[in-house]
Every structure is written in C-alpha cells, then in structure tokens.
Design a protein around this motif. Sequence first.
Motif, PDB file in Angstrom:
ATOM      1  N   ASP A 169       0.016  -6.940 -12.268  1.00  0.00           N
ATOM      2  CA  ASP A 169      -0.272  -7.062 -13.695  1.00  0.00           C
ATOM      3  C   ASP A 169       0.851  -7.829 -14.404  1.00  0.00           C
ATOM      4  OD1 ASP A 169       1.837  -5.201 -14.395  1.00  0.00           O
ATOM      5  OD2 ASP A 169       0.487  -3.572 -13.869  1.00  0.00           O
ATOM      6  N   GLU A 170       0.614  -8.201 -15.646  1.00  0.00           N
ATOM      7  CA  GLU A 170       1.557  -9.053 -16.364  1.00  0.00           C
ATOM      8  C   GLU A 170       2.904  -8.385 -16.567  1.00  0.00           C
ATOM      9  OE1 GLU A 170      -0.125 -10.502 -19.974  1.00  0.00           O
ATOM     10  OE2 GLU A 170      -1.767 -11.571 -18.969  1.00  0.00           O
ATOM     11  N   GLU A 171       2.897  -7.086 -16.845  1.00  0.00           N
ATOM     12  CA  GLU A 171       4.156  -6.375 -17.048  1.00  0.00           C
ATOM     13  C   GLU A 171       4.994  -6.364 -15.776  1.00  0.00           C
ATOM     14  OE1 GLU A 171       5.815  -1.931 -18.303  1.00  0.00           O
ATOM     15  OE2 GLU A 171       3.686  -2.405 -18.527  1.00  0.00           O
ATOM     16  N   THR A 172       4.335  -6.098 -14.643  1.00  0.00           N
ATOM     17  CA  THR A 172       5.039  -6.104 -13.366  1.00  0.00           C
ATOM     18  C   THR A 172       5.578  -7.488 -13.053  1.00  0.00           C
ATOM     19  OG1 THR A 172       3.648  -4.314 -12.511  1.00  0.00           O
ATOM     20  CG2 THR A 172       4.812  -5.664 -10.892  1.00  0.00           C
ATOM     21  N   LEU A 173       4.780  -8.516 -13.335  1.00  0.00           N
ATOM     22  CA  LEU A 173       5.212  -9.887 -13.082  1.00  0.00           C
ATOM     23  C   LEU A 173       6.441 -10.242 -13.915  1.00  0.00           C
ATOM     24  CD1 LEU A 173       4.710 -12.574 -11.643  1.00  0.00           C
ATOM     25  CD2 LEU A 173       3.166 -13.203 -13.519  1.00  0.00           C
ATOM     26  N   ARG A 174       6.437  -9.866 -15.176  1.00  0.00           N
ATOM     27  CA  ARG A 174       7.600 -10.145 -16.036  1.00  0.00           C
ATOM     28  C   ARG A 174       8.841  -9.444 -15.491  1.00  0.00           C
ATOM     29  NH1 ARG A 174       3.823  -9.511 -20.319  1.00  0.00           N
ATOM     30  NH2 ARG A 174       4.393  -7.306 -20.522  1.00  0.00           N
ATOM     31  N   GLU A 175       8.673  -8.202 -15.073  1.00  0.00           N
ATOM     32  CA  GLU A 175       9.804  -7.443 -14.545  1.00  0.00           C
ATOM     33  C   GLU A 175      10.324  -8.065 -13.254  1.00  0.00           C
ATOM     34  OE1 GLU A 175      10.852  -2.820 -13.251  1.00  0.00           O
ATOM     35  OE2 GLU A 175       8.853  -3.343 -14.008  1.00  0.00           O
ATOM     36  N   MET A 176       9.403  -8.473 -12.375  1.00  0.00           N
ATOM     37  CA  MET A 176       9.810  -9.099 -11.116  1.00  0.00           C
ATOM     38  C   MET A 176      10.565 -10.398 -11.362  1.00  0.00           C
ATOM     39  SD  MET A 176       6.429  -8.511  -8.763  1.00  0.00           S
ATOM     40  CE  MET A 176       6.997  -9.703  -7.585  1.00  0.00           C
TER      41      MET A 176
ATOM     42  N   GLU B 196       0.826  -1.205   0.000  1.00  0.00           N
ATOM     43  CA  GLU B 196       0.000   0.000   0.000  1.00  0.00           C
ATOM     44  C   GLU B 196       0.865   1.262   0.000  1.00  0.00           C
ATOM     45  OE1 GLU B 196      -3.210   0.513  -0.277  1.00  0.00           O
ATOM     46  OE2 GLU B 196      -3.920  -1.566  -0.217  1.00  0.00           O
ATOM     47  N   ALA B 197       2.027   1.181   0.636  1.00  0.00           N
ATOM     48  CA  ALA B 197       2.954   2.314   0.682  1.00  0.00           C
ATOM     49  C   ALA B 197       3.836   2.367  -0.562  1.00  0.00           C
ATOM     50  CB  ALA B 197       3.815   2.224   1.940  1.00  0.00           C
ATOM     51  N   ARG B 198       3.635   1.435  -1.483  1.00  0.00           N
ATOM     52  CA  ARG B 198       4.383   1.350  -2.746  1.00  0.00           C
ATOM     53  C   ARG B 198       5.867   1.092  -2.537  1.00  0.00           C
ATOM     54  NH1 ARG B 198       0.922  -0.746  -4.664  1.00  0.00           N
ATOM     55  NH2 ARG B 198       2.109  -0.791  -6.611  1.00  0.00           N
ATOM     56  N   LEU B 199       6.212   0.487  -1.421  1.00  0.00           N
ATOM     57  CA  LEU B 199       7.587   0.061  -1.211  1.00  0.00           C
ATOM     58  C   LEU B 199       7.837  -1.306  -1.830  1.00  0.00           C
ATOM     59  CD1 LEU B 199       8.044   1.356   2.421  1.00  0.00           C
ATOM     60  CD2 LEU B 199       9.487   1.964   0.472  1.00  0.00           C
ATOM     61  N   LEU B 200       6.760  -1.996  -2.168  1.00  0.00           N
ATOM     62  CA  LEU B 200       6.833  -3.266  -2.876  1.00  0.00           C
ATOM     63  C   LEU B 200       5.776  -3.275  -3.969  1.00  0.00           C
ATOM     64  CD1 LEU B 200       7.267  -5.870   0.024  1.00  0.00           C
ATOM     65  CD2 LEU B 200       8.985  -5.224  -1.682  1.00  0.00           C
ATOM     66  N   PRO B 201       6.037  -3.980  -5.079  1.00  0.00           N
ATOM     67  CA  PRO B 201       5.058  -4.027  -6.167  1.00  0.00           C
ATOM     68  C   PRO B 201       3.886  -4.938  -5.844  1.00  0.00           C
ATOM     69  CG  PRO B 201       6.928  -5.443  -6.672  1.00  0.00           C
ATOM     70  CD  PRO B 201       7.272  -4.717  -5.393  1.00  0.00           C
ATOM     71  N   GLY B 202       2.790  -4.741  -6.559  1.00  0.00           N
ATOM     72  CA  GLY B 202       1.641  -5.624  -6.428  1.00  0.00           C
ATOM     73  C   GLY B 202       0.686  -5.213  -5.327  1.00  0.00           C
ATOM     74  N   ALA B 203      -0.276  -6.106  -5.057  1.00  0.00           N
ATOM     75  CA  ALA B 203      -1.302  -5.857  -4.051  1.00  0.00           C
ATOM     76  C   ALA B 203      -1.771  -7.183  -3.486  1.00  0.00           C
ATOM     77  CB  ALA B 203      -2.478  -5.105  -4.670  1.00  0.00           C
ATOM     78  N   LEU B 204      -2.351  -7.126  -2.293  1.00  0.00           N
ATOM     79  CA  LEU B 204      -2.913  -8.312  -1.650  1.00  0.00           C
ATOM     80  C   LEU B 204      -4.426  -8.212  -1.652  1.00  0.00           C
ATOM     81  CD1 LEU B 204      -0.791 -10.354  -0.711  1.00  0.00           C
ATOM     82  CD2 LEU B 204       0.090  -8.041  -0.453  1.00  0.00           C
ATOM     83  N   ARG B 205      -5.072  -9.214  -2.254  1.00  0.00           N
ATOM     84  CA  ARG B 205      -6.523  -9.225  -2.369  1.00  0.00           C
ATOM     85  C   ARG B 205      -7.124 -10.292  -1.454  1.00  0.00           C
ATOM     86  NH1 ARG B 205      -7.537  -9.403  -8.831  1.00  0.00           N
ATOM     87  NH2 ARG B 205      -6.834 -11.546  -8.485  1.00  0.00           N
TER      88      ARG B 205
ATOM     89  N   ALA C 207      12.240 -11.230 -14.036  1.00  0.00           N
ATOM     90  CA  ALA C 207      13.533 -10.913 -14.659  1.00  0.00           C
ATOM     91  C   ALA C 207      14.535 -10.435 -13.612  1.00  0.00           C
ATOM     92  CB  ALA C 207      13.345  -9.853 -15.736  1.00  0.00           C
ATOM     93  N   ASN C 208      14.044  -9.750 -12.583  1.00  0.00           N
ATOM     94  CA  ASN C 208      14.914  -9.211 -11.532  1.00  0.00           C
ATOM     95  C   ASN C 208      15.055 -10.150 -10.334  1.00  0.00           C
ATOM     96  OD1 ASN C 208      15.340  -6.775 -12.924  1.00  0.00           O
ATOM     97  ND2 ASN C 208      13.472  -5.876 -12.073  1.00  0.00           N
ATOM     98  N   HIS C 209      14.484 -11.354 -10.427  1.00  0.00           N
ATOM     99  CA  HIS C 209      14.547 -12.350  -9.347  1.00  0.00           C
ATOM    100  C   HIS C 209      13.952 -11.810  -8.051  1.00  0.00           C
ATOM    101  CE1 HIS C 209      17.106 -14.664 -12.027  1.00  0.00           C
ATOM    102  NE2 HIS C 209      17.883 -13.599 -12.164  1.00  0.00           N
ATOM    103  N   GLN C 210      12.833 -11.103  -8.181  1.00  0.00           N
ATOM    104  CA  GLN C 210      12.194 -10.507  -7.009  1.00  0.00           C
ATOM    105  C   GLN C 210      11.197 -11.430  -6.321  1.00  0.00           C
ATOM    106  OE1 GLN C 210      11.757  -6.470  -9.383  1.00  0.00           O
ATOM    107  NE2 GLN C 210      10.980  -6.162  -7.288  1.00  0.00           N
ATOM    108  N   VAL C 211      10.872 -12.560  -6.943  1.00  0.00           N
ATOM    109  CA  VAL C 211      10.013 -13.539  -6.276  1.00  0.00           C
ATOM    110  C   VAL C 211      10.903 -14.370  -5.353  1.00  0.00           C
ATOM    111  CG1 VAL C 211       8.459 -15.491  -6.547  1.00  0.00           C
ATOM    112  CG2 VAL C 211       8.402 -13.609  -8.196  1.00  0.00           C
ATOM    113  N   VAL C 212      10.678 -14.280  -4.058  1.00  0.00           N
ATOM    114  CA  VAL C 212      11.547 -14.929  -3.078  1.00  0.00           C
ATOM    115  C   VAL C 212      10.977 -16.257  -2.603  1.00  0.00           C
ATOM    116  CG1 VAL C 212      12.684 -14.657  -0.838  1.00  0.00           C
ATOM    117  CG2 VAL C 212      12.429 -12.692  -2.359  1.00  0.00           C
ATOM    118  N   PHE C 213       9.654 -16.318  -2.401  1.00  0.00           N
ATOM    119  CA  PHE C 213       8.997 -17.536  -1.937  1.00  0.00           C
ATOM    120  C   PHE C 213       7.767 -17.830  -2.788  1.00  0.00           C
ATOM    121  CE2 PHE C 213      10.837 -15.780   2.041  1.00  0.00           C
ATOM    122  CZ  PHE C 213      11.684 -16.823   2.375  1.00  0.00           C
TER     123      PHE C 213
END
Length: 230
Positions: free
Chosen positions: A150-157, A94-103, A159-165
């Motif tokens: 979104d798909e663009e954010t997912l591709r970027e994440m 919510e503070a935009r320190l991380l990408p995406g959102a929790l639904r 590519a940058n190895h931002q998915v940790v778990f």
Amino acid sequence: MKSAVLVFPGSNCDIDMYKAVEDCLGEPVEYVWYTRNNLDEFDCILLPGGFSYGDYLRPGAMAGMAPVLNAVREAAEKGKLIMGVCNGFQILTEARLLPGALRRNKSLKFRCEIVNLRVENNKTPFTSQYEEGEIIRIPIAHGDGNYYCDEETLREMKANHQVVFRYNGGNPNGSIENIAGVINKAGNVLGMMPHPERAVHEWLGSADGKRMFTSILQSWREKNGVTYRA
C-alpha cells in the motif's frame, strides 16, 4: 560462515543455491528440511525458489507456517543474514518478515528470461560489492512476482531505503515502482524475485549474482572480526 539452504516440499532451486554458495564462497553449507526448529548453528539462512507446497492457497503461504519459519524469525531477531529468492521472497512476505506481497504477474504469464536490475541500495550486507545505480543482469523465472504494497508502506520503505533492486528498462511482472527486491528495516533480511544463484558464472549468461554471495561473506567476516588469509 556456515549457511543453511532451507528445503520445503516443492522447492526446486535448492541445489542451485547450494552450488552457488559452494562455488562462490567455499564455505560450509547444508540443506535444512522444513521440519527443523533450530537454526542456531547457522550464520546465513537462504530460502530458495520453487513451488513450495505446490503454491496452494498462495505462493509461499503454507511454507510461511512451516516449523522452520519460527527458527527463521528467531534468527532474524538475532541479526543473522537471511535471503529469500523467488519463492523464498514470497515465503518471507507471507511470514511477515518482509513488507508487501507478491501477486500474479500482470501479463498472467510465467516469465523466464535475463533482466536488467538497478542497484538502488548498496549499503546492505547483500550488496556492498556493487555500485549504487549499477545495472546488473540477473535471470527471473516466476509467475507470481508482481510486488505490491500500500502507499503508506511504500512511503515508509522509500524513506528507510528498503528498496534494494528495481527492474531497469522494462518491468516483467507489473511490480509497483518496478521493485525487484526489498530489505527489512533492520537490514538483515532480503527478498528478491530474480535469481542471483543462477548468475554466478559467465557461462550461465551472467556472473553478476556472484557479488551478492561475496558481499554476504564479507559482511559476516567484518561483523565477526574474521580476517581472511589466502
């Protein structure tokens, strides 16, 4: 290493987080109220789970505008280590320190259980003591843990190895690509829905979360040239 455990109205995992740092690391740790506007004295900032502001508007939305979040942003820019768990993860998005959102969970039900996680990236300050691809057991307790971007954010994440778990062997909330935890581009801000602070002793059902805290301490020591002597 001095850690801050942020406390918002409605936080309920702050004591768990405090005790995890105390038990696992034996390093200084303090509770920090949400009205504080300076975190310069702290090396690590931890945002615990709970229901900040009663989850009004959206989980984490009101906490994301709290005064202490300006100090968290400043700390992130300085490269300090920041970890948000469950509601803390929601606040960081919510503070935009991380990408995406929790639904809302896809099942529309609150899920409370121990789940299997796959360590996707062990080259972070939070996961260096795990093996890449290792399966660990960490509890969850949330109703709004469905990670989405979104798909663009997912591709970027990716590519940058931002998915940790990632959830392994079942997805408890419907998160896109089974994502359970992500990191920012700089690699110093981590958010995850499962609770490592509730998995630091075998008598809790798992001690797999302990290495997350010891990884943080090891990273801080290496960065600051601190040599540990027993």
